[in-house]
Design a protein around this motif. Structure first.
Motif, PDB file in Angstrom:
ATOM      1  N   ILE A 278       0.862  -1.350   0.023  1.00  8.95           N
ATOM      2  CA  ILE A 278       0.028  -0.082  -0.144  1.00  8.95           C
ATOM      3  C   ILE A 278       0.749   1.188  -0.027  1.00  8.95           C
ATOM      4  N   GLY A 279       1.852   1.265   0.566  1.00 11.06           N
ATOM      5  CA  GLY A 279       2.789   2.338   0.980  1.00 11.06           C
ATOM      6  C   GLY A 279       3.341   2.504  -0.533  1.00 11.06           C
ATOM      7  N   GLY A 280       3.933   1.480  -1.273  1.00  9.20           N
ATOM      8  CA  GLY A 280       4.308   1.667  -2.695  1.00  9.20           C
ATOM      9  C   GLY A 280       3.281   2.301  -3.425  1.00  9.20           C
ATOM     10  N   ILE A 281       2.095   1.581  -3.457  1.00 10.41           N
ATOM     11  CA  ILE A 281       0.992   2.291  -4.557  1.00 10.41           C
ATOM     12  C   ILE A 281       0.817   3.772  -4.359  1.00 10.41           C
ATOM     13  N   GLN A 282       0.864   4.124  -3.040  1.00 12.96           N
ATOM     14  CA  GLN A 282       0.650   5.624  -2.478  1.00 12.96           C
ATOM     15  C   GLN A 282       1.527   6.480  -3.076  1.00 12.96           C
ATOM     16  N   VAL A 283       2.911   6.043  -2.701  1.00 16.69           N
ATOM     17  CA  VAL A 283       3.995   7.035  -2.980  1.00 16.69           C
ATOM     18  C   VAL A 283       3.884   6.905  -4.781  1.00 16.69           C
ATOM     19  N   MET A 284       3.920   5.876  -5.638  1.00 15.62           N
ATOM     20  CA  MET A 284       3.600   5.882  -6.914  1.00 15.62           C
ATOM     21  C   MET A 284       2.492   6.787  -7.301  1.00 15.62           C
ATOM     22  N   SER A 285       1.409   6.790  -6.699  1.00 10.49           N
ATOM     23  CA  SER A 285       0.313   7.777  -7.195  1.00 10.49           C
ATOM     24  C   SER A 285       0.511   9.076  -7.025  1.00 10.49           C
ATOM     25  N   GLY A 287       3.446  10.458  -6.891  1.00 14.49           N
ATOM     26  CA  GLY A 287       4.273  10.761  -8.093  1.00 14.49           C
ATOM     27  C   GLY A 287       3.851  10.843  -9.342  1.00 14.49           C
ATOM     28  N   ILE A 288       2.890  10.367  -9.801  1.00 16.44           N
ATOM     29  CA  ILE A 288       2.060  10.384 -10.847  1.00 16.44           C
ATOM     30  C   ILE A 288       1.067  11.806 -10.903  1.00 16.44           C
ATOM     31  N   ILE A 289       0.625  12.076  -9.706  1.00 16.82           N
ATOM     32  CA  ILE A 289      -0.135  13.426  -9.639  1.00 16.82           C
ATOM     33  C   ILE A 289       0.679  14.511  -9.494  1.00 16.82           C
ATOM     34  N   GLY A 290       2.046  14.338  -8.993  1.00 19.68           N
ATOM     35  CA  GLY A 290       2.892  15.142  -9.097  1.00 19.68           C
ATOM     36  C   GLY A 290       3.257  15.625 -10.515  1.00 19.68           C
ATOM     37  N   GLU A 291       3.458  14.433 -11.042  1.00 22.23           N
ATOM     38  CA  GLU A 291       3.967  14.932 -12.743  1.00 22.23           C
ATOM     39  C   GLU A 291       3.130  15.816 -13.425  1.00 22.23           C
ATOM     40  N   TYR A 292       1.794  15.651 -13.180  1.00 17.11           N
ATOM     41  CA  TYR A 292       0.704  16.542 -13.510  1.00 17.11           C
ATOM     42  C   TYR A 292       0.648  17.862 -12.997  1.00 17.11           C
ATOM     43  N   VAL A 293       0.680  18.184 -11.804  1.00 14.83           N
ATOM     44  CA  VAL A 293       0.847  19.245 -10.958  1.00 14.83           C
ATOM     45  C   VAL A 293       2.090  20.117 -11.646  1.00 14.83           C
ATOM     46  N   GLY A 294       3.233  19.320 -11.786  1.00 14.37           N
ATOM     47  CA  GLY A 294       4.487  19.915 -12.137  1.00 14.37           C
ATOM     48  C   GLY A 294       4.152  20.669 -13.492  1.00 14.37           C
ATOM     49  N   ARG A 295       3.427  20.063 -14.438  1.00 11.26           N
ATOM     50  CA  ARG A 295       3.322  20.418 -15.674  1.00 11.26           C
ATOM     51  C   ARG A 295       2.258  21.630 -15.603  1.00 11.26           C
ATOM     52  N   ILE A 296       1.249  21.568 -14.629  1.00 12.48           N
ATOM     53  CA  ILE A 296       0.564  22.705 -14.820  1.00 12.48           C
ATOM     54  C   ILE A 296       1.162  24.095 -14.220  1.00 12.48           C
ATOM     55  N   PHE A 297       1.961  23.582 -12.966  1.00 11.84           N
ATOM     56  CA  PHE A 297       2.946  24.653 -12.592  1.00 11.84           C
ATOM     57  C   PHE A 297       4.071  25.484 -13.744  1.00 11.84           C
ATOM     58  N   GLN A 298       4.470  24.656 -14.693  1.00 12.51           N
ATOM     59  CA  GLN A 298       5.468  25.085 -15.575  1.00 12.51           C
ATOM     60  C   GLN A 298       4.550  25.767 -16.581  1.00 12.51           C
TER      61      GLN A 298
END
Ligand code: UDP
Ligand code: MG
Length: 312
Positions: A278-285, A287-298
């Motif tokens: 569960i920890g792994g899935i959470q961190v990965m998830s 991370g994926i959300i972060g990828e999109y947030v990062g794109r919005i930020f840029q």
């Protein structure tokens, strides 16, 4: 027709003289046969090279009438250098062809590109027929990437790099796309208009080494998916729902064990694995959300995609 060729260059001093020689021969012959007009041009975009690339470009623009140069203020990356050239020159030609500097793309295709343009096509894709000259690593990672893209619902032309012709009309539409994380091969099919593909065999790099090391390649691939598909976020949502229902069942089971069967000896192994899972899935998830947030930020900062230092 007035043709322009745009070539991004990053530390390409080893190949540029050969590229220039071959292209000038091609251009001269095409001008002689009146396939393209006398004021057609070839423009090198120097993407902040640290070697003698720009000096060479300056020399070629003096030696030949049809060579031009654009110098960016620093290294912006291949896609940005390409968009710089395309946007800067779109009003100066009927159509522009984008090409790499390293002669991997068969320059004879230029004639076919032009012929297709004259038949009324607005976008002509150069597609590699076989990848036998690639390293097996690149071949396999590319295959994996296309499969992933397909599952994520991203439309793209397989085995097409950035060797293509675009008409002025298509380029003006491309100008409407303001994205910062550029993945041109994903955007161009979204433009529409009449398009077709031409097949060719891609050669090895003429000289020098690749300017796309593995790290750049991976981040580029990430752009190719995250800029066009929200599927990864959806996968997380679905996974979250599944986990939630699974945990309800688990609670039910635990209650039955405790109050009805009365056997509450909890296993260490099952607990540890579920924590890690569960920890792994959470961190990965995240991370994926972060990828999109990062794109919005840029994107939200609306920084320029390129800055031009000099034009010749
Ligand atoms: N390039 C660029 N900026 C960069 C990296 C590459 O303008 O930061 C140019 C490079 O000079 C070449 C083209 O992009 O003309 C493709 O690069 P390369 O041939 O090294 O990539 P590969 O064919 O190995 O994928
Ligand atoms: Mg190359």
């Amino acid at each position: 027709m007035k043709l322009g060729i745009v070539i991004p260059c990053y530390n390409e001093e080893e190949v540029l003289s050969e590229t220039t020689k071959r292209l000038s021969e091609l251009f001269s012959s095409m001008m002689e046969r009146e396939e393209i007009s006398e004021d057609s041009f070839i423009c090198y975009v120097d993407d902040g090279s640290k070697d003698r690339t720009w000096e060479q470009i300056e020399a070629y623009s003096e030696e030949f009438t049809f060579f031009k140069g654009i110098k960016l203020s620093r290294n912006f990356g291949h896609q940005n250098a390409l968009i710089a050239g395309l946007m800067q020159l779109k009003d100066e030609a009927d159509a522009l062809i984008s090409m790499d500097a390293d002669l991997q793309d068969d320059i004879m295709l230029v004639k076919e590109f032009v012929a297709k343009y004259k038949e009324g096509y607005h976008v002509v894709y150069g597609v590699r027929e076989d990848r036998s000259k690639d390293t097996s690593f690149k071949r396999h990672t590319a295959g994996l990437f296309y499969t992933l893209q397909r599952y994520m619902g991203v439309e793209s032309i397989h085995n097409h790099a950035d060797y293509r012709l675009m008409s002025k009309k298509a380029l003006n539409s491309l100008a409407e796309f303001k994205e910062i994380n550029l993945f041109l091969r994903g955007i161009i099919p979204l433009i529409g208009f009449r398009s077709c593909s031409i097949y060719y065999t891609r050669d090895e790099r003429f000289a020098g080494e690749t300017k796309y090391p593995i790290k750049k390649m991976l981040f580029f691939a990430l752009d190719g998916i995250a800029s066009f598909s929200v599927m990864p976020l959806r996968v997380i949502t679905v996974a979250g729902f599944l986990m939630f229902f699974f945990s309800l069942l688990m609670i039910l089971w635990i209650l039955v064990e405790k109050f009805i069967l009365g056997e509450t000896v909890l296993g260490w192994a099952s607990m540890m694995t579920s924590i890690y899972l569960i920890g792994g899935i959470q961190v990965m998830s995240i991370g994926i959300i972060g990828e999109y947030v990062g794109r919005i930020f840029q994107q939200i900062k609306e920084r320029p995609r390129y800055i031009i230092d000099q034009e010749i």
